[in-house]
Scaffold this active site. Structure first.
Site, short mmCIF file in Angstrom:
data_model
loop_
_atom_site.label_atom_id
_atom_site.label_comp_id
_atom_site.label_asym_id
_atom_site.label_seq_id
_atom_site.Cartn_x
_atom_site.Cartn_y
_atom_site.Cartn_z
N TRP A 1 34.86 -25.89 1.56
CA TRP A 1 33.56 -26.09 2.20
C TRP A 1 33.45 -27.48 2.80
CZ3 TRP A 1 31.98 -21.69 3.40
CH2 TRP A 1 32.05 -20.59 2.53
N ASP B 1 26.29 -31.42 0.03
CA ASP B 1 26.15 -29.97 -0.07
C ASP B 1 26.10 -29.64 -1.56
OD1 ASP B 1 26.58 -27.24 -0.29
OD2 ASP B 1 28.39 -27.20 0.96
N LYS C 1 23.58 -19.00 -4.07
CA LYS C 1 24.44 -19.27 -5.20
C LYS C 1 23.63 -19.33 -6.50
CE LYS C 1 27.75 -19.32 -2.31
NZ LYS C 1 28.19 -20.39 -1.48
#
Ligand SMILES: *Cc1c(COP(=O)(O)O)cnc(C)c1O
Length: 360
Positions: free
Chosen positions: A101, A171, A195
């Site tokens: 990511w 993030d 998530k």
């Protein structure tokens, strides 16, 4: 089969209490005769839903008054672009690579300016967090970017980098609201809610006031300017109303559970059960340097692909779902977010222990 133990990395398990409330309110939300899905986003009822959600979120995370909270769309991948489009005034940024990511975020930022990789754990397939003690922060960097909990590799920053005064952008998708955070340490933090916080379709951005400006890269679309959403309190266009409502129910649930300190304690307890087992098993092994282990995503392997396959199939048949590791890592991964009860982890470990004995 009824409800299973769902170890998916995302979209992921939600608190059963929240799903029950949503079911009970599905046809008639608080006597207004319609579902939240059917309501105008300009209605008083929805305004109350989003205002309450923001207030509860601020209370849970302790968001200071000089930060804005935004409920946006487009997922994490849109933030990979929005961050540079809005913050790269000098067209330079520093990125720390700790997994897929962070890599994707850095690659996207390269569309807009110069990206300096100031640390990376790519040399050991991202199984650790790089040393942060002597980072070469670029003088002209507009910000320093990290992915704080690495969903795929199962690592987590236990301390934050010293950015030498540059705004830190983080993030936090897969650790959002799993533990308290000091928001003042960040310029921007953001997470896709699918998530740990709610249903896919909402990204929550927390941004410090001074970083919300008109001065964005030329050509930045109206929808991709933080200022658009700040000025319109996340209601510039039709937001994902129902998903924001579910996030709001999750915030209420977290408050009832006792808030983020209590969640952290619970999450540490759950993770310890699984890591202790992995550390003592002769079959299953964790893949991450112990000091950098995530509380949320726990990857593990047996070292034998056939045994991995057999384990994943037998576990699924026994009601332990979505234990297959990410396609780039292989093996297994148990994501044990806020809504995974301790009982789910205890039973998983029992199952693993039996599997180990039966497959010597
Ligand atoms: C899942 C994930 C993303 C990507 O989110 P999308 O909403 O699918 O774009 C980004 N960062 C992290 C840490 C993630 O876990």
């Amino acid at each position: 089969m009824g409800r299973v133990y769902n170890f998916s990395a995302g979209p992921a398990v939600l608190p059963e209490e929240v799903l029950k409330t949503a079911a009970a309110e599905m046809l008639d939300y608080h006597g207004c005769g319609m579902s939240v899905m059917e309501m105008s986003h300009r209605s008083k009822d929805f305004q109350n839903i989003i205002d309450t959600a923001e207030a509860d979120f601020r209370e849970l995370l302790g968001v200071p008054d000089n930060y804005r909270v935004l409920f946006l769309q487009g997922g994490g991948n849109t933030q990979f672009a929005m961050v540079p489009m809005n913050l790269m005034k000098n067209k330079v940024a520093d990125y720390i690579l700790t997994g897929q990511w962070a890599k994707k975020a850095a690659k996207e930022a390269e569309l807009y300016g110069k990206v300096n990789i100031i640390a990376s754990s790519a040399d050991k397939t991202f199984s650790y967090i790089p040393d942060l003690s002597d980072l070469k922060i670029s003088d002209d960097a507009d910000y320093v970017y990290i992915c704080q909990n690495n969903t795929i590799y199962g690592t987590k920053f236990t301390e934050l980098p010293d950015t030498k005064g540059k705004p830190l952008v983080s993030d936090v998708s897969s650790m959002f609201l799993s533990e308290p955070m000091d928001v003042t340490k960040y310029g921007v933090l953001w997470g896709g809610v699918q998530k740990n916080v709610g249903p896919a379709g909402v990204t929550i951005v927390v941004i410090r006031d001074d970083l919300v400006t008109e001065d964005v890269l030329p050509g930045t679309p109206t929808m991709l300017r933080y200022k658009t959403h700040v000025d319109n309190k996340s209601l510039y266009n039709t937001p994902p109303c129902y998903n924001i409502y579910i996030c709001g129910l999750v915030f209420k649930w977290l408050k009832e559970m006792g808030g983020l300190s209590v969640m952290k304690q619970r999450n540490e307890e759950k993770a310890k059960i699984l890591y202790d087992f992995l550390d003592n098993s002769t079959m299953f092994k964790g893949t991450v340097a112990p000091k950098d282990r995530s509380l949320m995503n726990v990857p593990f392997v047996t070292g034998d692909e056939e045994i991995d396959k057999k384990f994943i199939a037998e576990a699924a048949a026994a009601g332990f779902k979505n234990l297959k590791g990410h396609r780039t890592v292989g093996g297994m991964r148990a994501s044990i977010y806020n809504a995974m009860p301790k009982e789910g982890v205890v039973k998983l470990v029992e199952f693993m222990d039996n599997f180990e004995k039966n497959n010597k």
